[in-house]
Structures are given as structure tokens and as C-alpha cells.
Scaffold this motif. Structure first.
Motif, PDB file in Angstrom:
ATOM      1  N   ASN A  72     -32.256  56.467 -55.813  1.00 42.39           N
ATOM      2  CA  ASN A  72     -31.955  55.093 -55.433  1.00 42.39           C
ATOM      3  C   ASN A  72     -32.578  54.170 -56.471  1.00 42.39           C
ATOM      4  O   ASN A  72     -33.453  54.575 -57.239  1.00 42.39           O
ATOM      5  CB  ASN A  72     -32.485  54.778 -54.029  1.00 42.39           C
ATOM      6  CG  ASN A  72     -33.970  55.052 -53.900  1.00 42.39           C
ATOM      7  OD1 ASN A  72     -34.789  54.407 -54.529  1.00 42.39           O
ATOM      8  ND2 ASN A  72     -34.328  56.045 -53.079  1.00 42.39           N
ATOM      9  N   PRO A  77     -35.004  51.793 -58.106  1.00 43.84           N
ATOM     10  CA  PRO A  77     -36.384  51.415 -57.786  1.00 43.84           C
ATOM     11  C   PRO A  77     -36.485  49.912 -57.563  1.00 43.84           C
ATOM     12  O   PRO A  77     -35.746  49.129 -58.169  1.00 43.84           O
ATOM     13  CB  PRO A  77     -37.173  51.856 -59.032  1.00 43.84           C
ATOM     14  CG  PRO A  77     -36.162  51.890 -60.130  1.00 43.84           C
ATOM     15  CD  PRO A  77     -34.867  52.287 -59.479  1.00 43.84           C
ATOM     16  N   PRO A  78     -37.386  49.485 -56.687  1.00 43.89           N
ATOM     17  CA  PRO A  78     -37.509  48.052 -56.398  1.00 43.89           C
ATOM     18  C   PRO A  78     -38.033  47.285 -57.600  1.00 43.89           C
ATOM     19  O   PRO A  78     -38.843  47.788 -58.383  1.00 43.89           O
ATOM     20  CB  PRO A  78     -38.514  48.020 -55.239  1.00 43.89           C
ATOM     21  CG  PRO A  78     -39.330  49.264 -55.416  1.00 43.89           C
ATOM     22  CD  PRO A  78     -38.369  50.292 -55.957  1.00 43.89           C
ATOM     23  N   ARG A  97     -46.939  51.989 -54.731  1.00 39.05           N
ATOM     24  CA  ARG A  97     -45.599  52.557 -54.814  1.00 39.05           C
ATOM     25  C   ARG A  97     -45.519  53.902 -54.094  1.00 39.05           C
ATOM     26  O   ARG A  97     -46.489  54.664 -54.051  1.00 39.05           O
ATOM     27  CB  ARG A  97     -45.192  52.758 -56.273  1.00 39.05           C
ATOM     28  CG  ARG A  97     -44.968  51.483 -57.051  1.00 39.05           C
ATOM     29  CD  ARG A  97     -44.381  51.782 -58.414  1.00 39.05           C
ATOM     30  NE  ARG A  97     -43.024  52.328 -58.305  1.00 39.05           N
ATOM     31  CZ  ARG A  97     -42.315  52.791 -59.332  1.00 39.05           C
ATOM     32  NH1 ARG A  97     -42.856  52.792 -60.547  1.00 39.05           N
ATOM     33  NH2 ARG A  97     -41.094  53.254 -59.150  1.00 39.05           N
ATOM     34  N   ARG A 149     -39.658  58.130 -54.572  1.00 34.11           N
ATOM     35  CA  ARG A 149     -38.343  57.893 -53.984  1.00 34.11           C
ATOM     36  C   ARG A 149     -38.012  58.868 -52.850  1.00 34.11           C
ATOM     37  O   ARG A 149     -37.373  58.498 -51.871  1.00 34.11           O
ATOM     38  CB  ARG A 149     -37.266  57.979 -55.073  1.00 34.11           C
ATOM     39  CG  ARG A 149     -37.395  56.879 -56.110  1.00 34.11           C
ATOM     40  CD  ARG A 149     -36.294  56.970 -57.141  1.00 34.11           C
ATOM     41  NE  ARG A 149     -36.538  56.034 -58.238  1.00 34.11           N
ATOM     42  CZ  ARG A 149     -35.715  55.846 -59.251  1.00 34.11           C
ATOM     43  NH1 ARG A 149     -34.592  56.527 -59.321  1.00 34.11           N
ATOM     44  NH2 ARG A 149     -35.999  54.976 -60.204  1.00 34.11           N
ATOM     45  N   GLN A 203     -39.163  57.713 -49.266  1.00 35.15           N
ATOM     46  CA  GLN A 203     -38.852  56.369 -48.778  1.00 35.15           C
ATOM     47  C   GLN A 203     -37.869  56.418 -47.594  1.00 35.15           C
ATOM     48  O   GLN A 203     -36.809  55.789 -47.608  1.00 35.15           O
ATOM     49  CB  GLN A 203     -38.269  55.526 -49.915  1.00 35.15           C
ATOM     50  CG  GLN A 203     -39.257  55.288 -51.050  1.00 35.15           C
ATOM     51  CD  GLN A 203     -38.621  54.615 -52.250  1.00 35.15           C
ATOM     52  OE1 GLN A 203     -37.451  54.239 -52.225  1.00 35.15           O
ATOM     53  NE2 GLN A 203     -39.380  54.463 -53.325  1.00 35.15           N
ATOM     54  N   TRP A 226     -49.519  54.275 -57.907  1.00 35.55           N
ATOM     55  CA  TRP A 226     -48.815  55.155 -56.969  1.00 35.55           C
ATOM     56  C   TRP A 226     -49.685  55.422 -55.748  1.00 35.55           C
ATOM     57  O   TRP A 226     -50.793  55.934 -55.853  1.00 35.55           O
ATOM     58  CB  TRP A 226     -48.439  56.469 -57.643  1.00 35.55           C
ATOM     59  CG  TRP A 226     -47.370  56.296 -58.670  1.00 35.55           C
ATOM     60  CD1 TRP A 226     -47.534  56.157 -60.016  1.00 35.55           C
ATOM     61  CD2 TRP A 226     -45.962  56.201 -58.426  1.00 35.55           C
ATOM     62  NE1 TRP A 226     -46.313  55.989 -60.629  1.00 35.55           N
ATOM     63  CE2 TRP A 226     -45.338  56.008 -59.681  1.00 35.55           C
ATOM     64  CE3 TRP A 226     -45.183  56.258 -57.274  1.00 35.55           C
ATOM     65  CZ2 TRP A 226     -43.957  55.873 -59.799  1.00 35.55           C
ATOM     66  CZ3 TRP A 226     -43.813  56.130 -57.394  1.00 35.55           C
ATOM     67  CH2 TRP A 226     -43.210  55.940 -58.644  1.00 35.55           C
ATOM     68  N   ASP A 270     -43.098  59.300 -59.598  1.00 34.76           N
ATOM     69  CA  ASP A 270     -41.781  59.559 -60.185  1.00 34.76           C
ATOM     70  C   ASP A 270     -41.769  59.395 -61.704  1.00 34.76           C
ATOM     71  O   ASP A 270     -40.701  59.413 -62.319  1.00 34.76           O
ATOM     72  CB  ASP A 270     -40.737  58.602 -59.589  1.00 34.76           C
ATOM     73  CG  ASP A 270     -40.344  58.955 -58.169  1.00 34.76           C
ATOM     74  OD1 ASP A 270     -40.402  60.146 -57.827  1.00 34.76           O
ATOM     75  OD2 ASP A 270     -39.980  58.036 -57.408  1.00 34.76           O
ATOM     76  N   HIS A 317     -33.003  55.908 -45.677  1.00 35.56           N
ATOM     77  CA  HIS A 317     -33.816  55.095 -46.581  1.00 35.56           C
ATOM     78  C   HIS A 317     -34.378  53.895 -45.833  1.00 35.56           C
ATOM     79  O   HIS A 317     -33.681  53.265 -45.032  1.00 35.56           O
ATOM     80  CB  HIS A 317     -32.979  54.614 -47.769  1.00 35.56           C
ATOM     81  CG  HIS A 317     -33.774  53.834 -48.782  1.00 35.56           C
ATOM     82  ND1 HIS A 317     -34.655  54.443 -49.646  1.00 35.56           N
ATOM     83  CD2 HIS A 317     -33.841  52.502 -49.037  1.00 35.56           C
ATOM     84  CE1 HIS A 317     -35.221  53.517 -50.410  1.00 35.56           C
ATOM     85  NE2 HIS A 317     -34.749  52.341 -50.062  1.00 35.56           N
ATOM     86  N   GLU A 363     -36.442  50.429 -46.737  1.00 34.08           N
ATOM     87  CA  GLU A 363     -36.941  49.566 -47.801  1.00 34.08           C
ATOM     88  C   GLU A 363     -38.420  49.245 -47.637  1.00 34.08           C
ATOM     89  O   GLU A 363     -39.121  49.014 -48.631  1.00 34.08           O
ATOM     90  CB  GLU A 363     -36.133  48.262 -47.840  1.00 34.08           C
ATOM     91  CG  GLU A 363     -34.700  48.439 -48.338  1.00 34.08           C
ATOM     92  CD  GLU A 363     -33.977  47.118 -48.485  1.00 34.08           C
ATOM     93  OE1 GLU A 363     -34.602  46.060 -48.180  1.00 34.08           O
ATOM     94  OE2 GLU A 363     -32.798  47.130 -48.890  1.00 34.08           O
ATOM     95  N   GLU A 406     -40.743  51.411 -49.779  1.00 32.75           N
ATOM     96  CA  GLU A 406     -40.682  51.430 -51.239  1.00 32.75           C
ATOM     97  C   GLU A 406     -42.023  51.015 -51.842  1.00 32.75           C
ATOM     98  O   GLU A 406     -42.536  51.658 -52.753  1.00 32.75           O
ATOM     99  CB  GLU A 406     -39.568  50.494 -51.723  1.00 32.75           C
ATOM    100  CG  GLU A 406     -38.181  50.963 -51.337  1.00 32.75           C
ATOM    101  CD  GLU A 406     -37.097  49.991 -51.743  1.00 32.75           C
ATOM    102  OE1 GLU A 406     -35.911  50.365 -51.680  1.00 32.75           O
ATOM    103  OE2 GLU A 406     -37.437  48.844 -52.150  1.00 32.75           O
ATOM    104  N   GLN A 407     -42.561  49.926 -51.354  1.00 32.71           N
ATOM    105  CA  GLN A 407     -43.873  49.434 -51.763  1.00 32.71           C
ATOM    106  C   GLN A 407     -44.588  48.948 -50.509  1.00 32.71           C
ATOM    107  O   GLN A 407     -44.011  48.215 -49.715  1.00 32.71           O
ATOM    108  CB  GLN A 407     -43.743  48.298 -52.779  1.00 32.71           C
ATOM    109  CG  GLN A 407     -43.053  48.716 -54.067  1.00 32.71           C
ATOM    110  CD  GLN A 407     -43.041  47.603 -55.094  1.00 32.71           C
ATOM    111  OE1 GLN A 407     -43.954  47.468 -55.892  1.00 32.71           O
ATOM    112  NE2 GLN A 407     -41.991  46.794 -55.080  1.00 32.71           N
TER     113      GLN A 407
END
Length: 359
Positions: A81, A83-84, A95, A98, A101, A238, A243, A264, A266, A269-270
Motif C-alpha cells: 500500500n 506509505p503515508p 511507523r 505495512r 497495518q 520504526w 520496511d 487495512h 489507517e 500507519e503511524q
């Protein structure tokens, strides 16, 4: 029970219908890389993952998982996907790799494998099998290469020319003979060493050899004790997994669209590091149950969050750290005391260090 190429093709079509992107068949013989795996263990690269030593010999042959096995069907599911984009925030974030997430991939891939096995058994009630999602002693990447899915790159990941390396690998062990796919003999890494050069902790002592004790994914997930102080500054933001060696791989350069049928979230993601430090045990369970982060438990996730805050020189976190000094979890007490000392010690100015290329 022997089946022909038409049966194999029908099985692949069913796997594709279920959402798998790569599929192939390999004979269930001794794993090609078992000797390499033994050497890897002997070199101490497994770190605290003692279960790999305890069940090492079981990885020699898939019969240890299913005694009647004749064929291994290997399957790959792309989870790539976009990355943000870094967004301005008053609260520093960590982070998440992926693959993590969303919902724990073990659960929904295992359900797909069970559906696929049911299809086989509808064709022939004498077929028995077992689905595996990296929790049984099977060297999945060996059999994926043997089934034609791709090659093992210099970062030890399986790479597909068409799907890159963001792949969930799983297997279906079957007691019937199915025509095997051509083994993927060619390695398309060439002279590229992007993954080796990009690793902040220099976790690759040689191409296709990973020293897990230095790997950011190991440090943030598998390591149950304190993160070594010399490696802490190299976590590179991280919180869970890493990744980097995949992000720089040329085979992942194609635009990465959200993978269909992959759960997934969101919000994973972070993740706000301050918020993590404020979570109680019950709040952590409620927030992360059913996700890969639940595996590391609160102690592991909060421990790593503290290190990231120290790396960011976040003095605002000291009151939260003082509270954690009396936390019921000894690891968090220890890490909080260390972090306060680090943040209250003036940072010395040192020339930047460059990471030498691998030998």
C-alpha cells in the motif's frame, strides 16, 4: 492419488478467486535451504528466538507438519500500500511496517486456506491437507522459490518479478501428487546492493544472510528484553517492524496501489508515541487486540516508543516517563529510568557517521 495439469490449473484459478496473487506447486521433499538454516542458527543470528532452535530439525522436511504430505502448494498475497506522507504534528509518531497495518494476517489468510482446502476435498474426499501461515516449522521461502513464485533476494525476502516483495506467504500441504511448477532458478538482483546499503543497523553480514539481532524488525517485535543502547539511535522512527530494505528495492518501484482484500487500518500507519505511553494494560488490549501489534504486548510496544522519543529528544515526555518508573512492568520501569537520564543529559555534538557498504 495423482492429478494432471488441468487439475492444477483449476486449483490455481480457485486460489486466485479467493484473492491470492501468486500460486504454484512443489514436491514435498527436503527443504533446499535447510543446511543454510542450520548454519544461520549456529552463527547466533536468531537471537532470543529460541523456538527456532527447539524446532530446528522439524524444518528439514514438511512431513514434520503433515506426515502424509506429497505436494506443497505455495501461495502469495500482495499487501503493498502507499506509505503515508509525513504530516506535521505536535505529537511525534512511530511507523508501523505495512504488513501490520490492519487485522492480524494469520487469521484471514488461514480462513482463505481452509476455503481452498475445502475446494480440494470437494473434488476428491480422500484428499487431506493442512494450511500454514508461518506458524508451523516450514521453510516457506524455499518452497515458494521451488514452486516458481520468485527468488530469494539479498535482503532474504522472496521477490516476484510481477509482485515485488511485499508478500504474505502461506502454504497448503496436500497428500496428493500434483504436477510441479518450474523452479525459479534465476536471481534478478544482479549487482544491486540497495537493500544492504540502506539498512541503518547493518543487519546483513553478507548477501542473503540476516543477523536478526541487529534487524529493526527483530528489535521492535521479537526482542523481549531491553533494546541495546548502541542500536537504539538507529531505529529510524520504526515502532513495529521495518520496511526499509523493501522500500529501496527496485522490484518495488512500481506504483503501489492498496492491495485488494487486505484488511487495512489507517490509524495503524503511524501511531502517536505520547498516547502509547498513556495507555493502561486494559486500554492497550482494547486498542490493539486482533492486530499484529498485540503480539508484542504493551511492554514491547511502549518500550520501543520510549526509545523513539529519546531519539527525538522529546523533553515533554519526562512527566509520562516519571509515571512509568512505577509501572508494574519491570521492563518499562527500567526503560523509563534510562530514558529520563538520557533526556536530562546534554547531547554531545559528534560528526555524522556514514554506514560503510557491505563486504
Amino acid at each position: 492419488m495423482d492429478y494432471d495439469i488441468d487439475f492444477a490449473q483449476a486449483a490455481k484459478q480457485e486460489a486466485q478467486r479467493l484473492g491470492f496473487d501468486l500460486m504454484g506447486f512443489a514436491p514435498a521433499t527436503e527443504a533446499d535451504g535447510f543446511a543454510h538454516f542450520q548454519t544461520w542458527l549456529a552463527n547466533g543470528y536468531a537471537g532470543e528466538m529460541t523456538y527456532l532452535h527447539q524446532h530446528a530439525d522439524a524444518r528439514r522436511h514438511p512431513q514434520s507438519v503433515l506426515p502424509e504430505v506429497v505436494t506443497v502448494m505455495m501461495l502469495g498475497k500482495n499487501y503493498a500500500n502507499t506509505p503515508p506522507s509525513p504530516s506535521p504534528s505536535e505529537s511525534p509518531t512511530g511507523r508501523v511496517a505495512r504488513y501490520a497495518q490492519g487485522q492480524d494476517y494469520h487469521d484471514w489468510i488461514r480462513a482463505k486456506l481452509n476455503e481452498l482446502l475445502a475446494w480440494f476435498q470437494r473434488q476428491d474426499s480422500q484428499i487431506i491437507g493442512r494450511g500454514i501461515v508461518d506458524t508451523a516449522p516450514l521453510l516457506e521461502r524455499d518452497f515458494a522459490r521451488r514452486a516458481g513464485l520468485g527468488w530469494i533476494g539479498k535482503n532474504t525476502m522472496l521477490i516476484s518479478r510481477h509482485r515485488g516483495s511485499y508478500l504474505f506467504l502461506s502454504a497448503l500441504l496436500l497428500n496428493c501428487a500434483i504436477p510441479p511448477d518450474p523452479v525459479h532458478e534465476v536471481q534478478y538482483c544482479g549487482n544491486c546492493t540497495a537493500c544492504l546499503n540502506a539498512c541503518p543497523t547493518q543487519a546483513f553480514p553478507a548477501p542473503r544472510v540476516l543477523d536478526a539481532t541487529k534487524c529493526i524488525s527483530y528489535l521492535t517485535i521479537e526482542l523481549k528484553s531491553a533494546i541495546p543502547q548502541e542500536l537504539s539511535p538507529k531505529l529510524s522512527g520504526w515502532l513495529f517492524g521495518c520496511d526499509i530494505c523493501q522500500e529501496v528495492c527496485p522490484w518495488n518501484r512500481k506504483p503501489l496501489q492498496p492491495a485488494p482484500n487486505v484488511p487495512h487500518d489507517e490509524s495503524l500507519e503511524q501511531i502517536s508515541l505520547f498516547e502509547l505511553l498513556e495507555l493502561s494494560e486494559a486500554q492497550f488490549r482494547q486498542r490493539f487486540r486482533g492486530t499484529p501489534l498485540f503480539r508484542t504486548k504493551r511492554r514491547g510496544v511502549v518500550r520501543t516508543a520510549i526509545h523513539l522519543l529519546v531519539n527525538a529528544r522529546e523533553l515533554r515526555v519526562i512527566p509520562l516517563l516519571e509515571r512509568l518508573c512505577s509501572d508494574p512492568e519491570p521492563l518499562l520501569q527500567e526503560t523509563a529510568h534510562w530514558a529520563i537520564q538520557q533526556l536530562r543529559t546534554p547531547q554531545t555534538s559528534e560528526p555524522p557517521q556514514t554506514i560503510p557498504p557491505p563486504n
